[in-house]
Design a protein around this motif. Structure first.
Motif, PDB file in Angstrom:
ATOM      1  N   PRO A   1      41.826 128.873  20.931  1.00  0.00           N
ATOM      2  CA  PRO A   1      42.973 129.541  21.503  1.00  0.00           C
ATOM      3  C   PRO A   1      42.805 131.147  20.862  1.00  0.00           C
ATOM      4  CG  PRO A   1      43.848 127.541  20.995  1.00  0.00           C
ATOM      5  CD  PRO A   1      42.521 127.522  20.594  1.00  0.00           C
TER       6      PRO A   1
ATOM      7  N   THR B   1      44.032 132.235  18.035  1.00  0.00           N
ATOM      8  CA  THR B   1      45.425 132.689  17.359  1.00  0.00           C
ATOM      9  C   THR B   1      45.373 132.665  15.865  1.00  0.00           C
ATOM     10  OG1 THR B   1      46.421 130.553  17.905  1.00  0.00           O
ATOM     11  CG2 THR B   1      46.751 132.060  19.488  1.00  0.00           C
ATOM     12  N   ASP B   2      44.378 132.186  15.307  1.00  0.00           N
ATOM     13  CA  ASP B   2      44.275 131.839  13.926  1.00  0.00           C
ATOM     14  C   ASP B   2      45.451 131.544  13.481  1.00  0.00           C
ATOM     15  OD1 ASP B   2      41.852 133.023  14.046  1.00  0.00           O
ATOM     16  OD2 ASP B   2      42.460 135.004  13.834  1.00  0.00           O
ATOM     17  N   CYS B   3      46.392 130.313  14.101  1.00  0.00           N
ATOM     18  CA  CYS B   3      47.665 129.805  13.660  1.00  0.00           C
ATOM     19  C   CYS B   3      47.434 129.120  12.315  1.00  0.00           C
ATOM     20  CB  CYS B   3      48.281 129.200  14.817  1.00  0.00           C
ATOM     21  SG  CYS B   3      47.365 127.582  15.024  1.00  0.00           S
ATOM     22  N   GLY B   4      46.495 128.495  12.151  1.00  0.00           N
ATOM     23  CA  GLY B   4      46.331 127.642  10.841  1.00  0.00           C
ATOM     24  C   GLY B   4      46.867 126.276  10.928  1.00  0.00           C
TER      25      GLY B   4
ATOM     26  N   SER C   1      41.307 130.167  10.165  1.00  0.00           N
ATOM     27  CA  SER C   1      41.094 131.178  11.499  1.00  0.00           C
ATOM     28  C   SER C   1      40.316 130.033  12.592  1.00  0.00           C
ATOM     29  CB  SER C   1      40.293 132.362  11.277  1.00  0.00           C
ATOM     30  OG  SER C   1      38.895 132.086  10.844  1.00  0.00           O
ATOM     31  N   CYS C   2      40.384 130.533  13.512  1.00  0.00           N
ATOM     32  CA  CYS C   2      39.630 129.819  14.707  1.00  0.00           C
ATOM     33  C   CYS C   2      38.331 129.778  14.385  1.00  0.00           C
ATOM     34  CB  CYS C   2      40.172 130.240  16.092  1.00  0.00           C
ATOM     35  SG  CYS C   2      41.615 129.975  16.418  1.00  0.00           S
TER      36      CYS C   2
ATOM     37  N   PRO D   1      46.837 123.193  19.575  1.00  0.00           N
ATOM     38  CA  PRO D   1      47.404 124.109  20.657  1.00  0.00           C
ATOM     39  C   PRO D   1      46.367 124.023  21.713  1.00  0.00           C
ATOM     40  CG  PRO D   1      47.590 125.417  18.468  1.00  0.00           C
ATOM     41  CD  PRO D   1      47.046 124.138  18.250  1.00  0.00           C
TER      42      PRO D   1
HETATM   43  S1  SF4 Z   1      41.457 126.238  15.865  1.00  0.00           S
HETATM   44 FE1  SF4 Z   1      42.898 126.141  14.491  1.00  0.00          FE
HETATM   45  S2  SF4 Z   1      43.676 127.997  13.875  1.00  0.00           S
HETATM   46 FE2  SF4 Z   1      42.688 128.157  15.782  1.00  0.00          FE
HETATM   47  S3  SF4 Z   1      44.312 127.600  17.469  1.00  0.00           S
HETATM   48 FE3  SF4 Z   1      43.489 125.765  16.611  1.00  0.00          FE
HETATM   49  S4  SF4 Z   1      44.646 125.141  15.298  1.00  0.00           S
HETATM   50 FE4  SF4 Z   1      45.115 127.373  15.489  1.00  0.00          FE
END
Ligand code: SF4
Length: 265
Positions: free
Chosen positions: A214, A216-219, A225-226, A245
């Motif tokens: 994704p 988004t680097d949501c963690g 990061s992704c 995600p």
């Molecule tokens: S890889 Fe990790 S940081 Fe990237 S979208 Fe998926 S859960 Fe979030």
């Protein structure tokens, strides 16, 4: 006709999936309607699989009819000329045993981990290169006559002489379990008398994995990061399931791409 590396990879990715290979074989015998393909191969993700073949330039779809493109025809002809890739005869190879573990010394890169030197007997010599497909992240090097296997941080090298080295090992127990795993995988293939057919070589880069995440680097996966998640995925240290995600419907196509790429990791 695909020629650039990314185009060649699209073709490899398209053909890395069993239902899509079946569709291509079916179309090599003649044009089909989408419905006929669904009847023969199954309707699950039918549109998606056809789209992947179309994007790779292998098929053309018009008014519910599907046919091989010129490139697709050449591709399938090339395949049949080469004939099926055969499994390798291992009937002459002898089962191996771990003869000795000679050294357990701190790794230079990380002094909390160990480097192991062991010995496998009898030496696998000429059979070694044929064992590469047994190990998902294995690569045979002709230059040093060694099979190099990556498992997360651990790098295992089996030489044609019988020597085995392992780096970044936690402790002796991990070393023994890894050696036992190698021994039983190799002996299982020797007992069957055949090694699997060589895999298609497709190199996957972390940036390519990241492209389908994704971004988004949501963690949520525990990584910053992704991109770092992609690197750990490449190392076999994490599972794609940790990225929640990506399960969102809007990433459905990305997830399928990632699953295909994961077959080459
Ligand atoms: S890889 Fe990790 S940081 Fe990237 S979208 Fe998926 S859960 Fe979030």
């Amino acid at each position: 006709m695909p020629g650039k590396p990314e185009e060649i990879k699209m073709v490899s990715n398209a053909m890395a999936n069993a239902p899509r290979r079946k569709m291509m074989s079916l179309l090599a015998d003649g044009d089909r309607t989408v419905g006929e393909i669904g009847e023969a191969v199954g309707k699950s993700m039918l549109d998606y699989h056809l789209k992947i073949l179309e994007q790779a330039g292998l098929v053309e779809i018009k008014d519910g009819k599907v046919r091989l493109s010129e490139f697709g025809k050449n591709f399938m002809e090339g395949k049949s000329e080469k004939g099926p890739v055969k499994a390798v005869d291992l009937s002459q190879a002898k089962p191996v045993e771990i003869a000795e573990v000679r050294q357990l010394i701190p790794c230079i890169a990380d002094s909390t981990r160990f480097r192991i030197i062991a010995n496998m007997a009898p030496p696998l010599a000429g059979a070694l290169k044929h064992l590469e497909p047994l190990f998902p992240r294995g690569r045979y090097s002709e230059k040093i006559d060694a099979l190099i296997i990556q498992r997360g941080d651990v790098l295992i090298t089996i030489y044609g002489t019988g020597n085995v080295t392992m780096t970044m090992i936690k402790d002796e127990a991990e070393a023994m379990s890894a050696l036992e795993g190698l021994r039983s995988t190799i002996n299982e293939a020797i007992a069957k008398g055949v090694a699997p057919a060589p895999r298609e070589k497709v190199r996957v880069e972390p940036m390519e994995i990241r492209k389908y995440l994704p971004q988004t680097d949501c963690g949520e996966c525990g990584e910053q990061s992704c991109y770092s998640f992609a690197i750990r995925l490449m190392g076999g240290e994490v599972s794609l399931d940790l990225c929640s995600p990506i399960k969102d419907e809007k990433y459905r196509q990305n997830l399928e791409h990632l699953r295909v790429l994961a077959e080459y990791i």
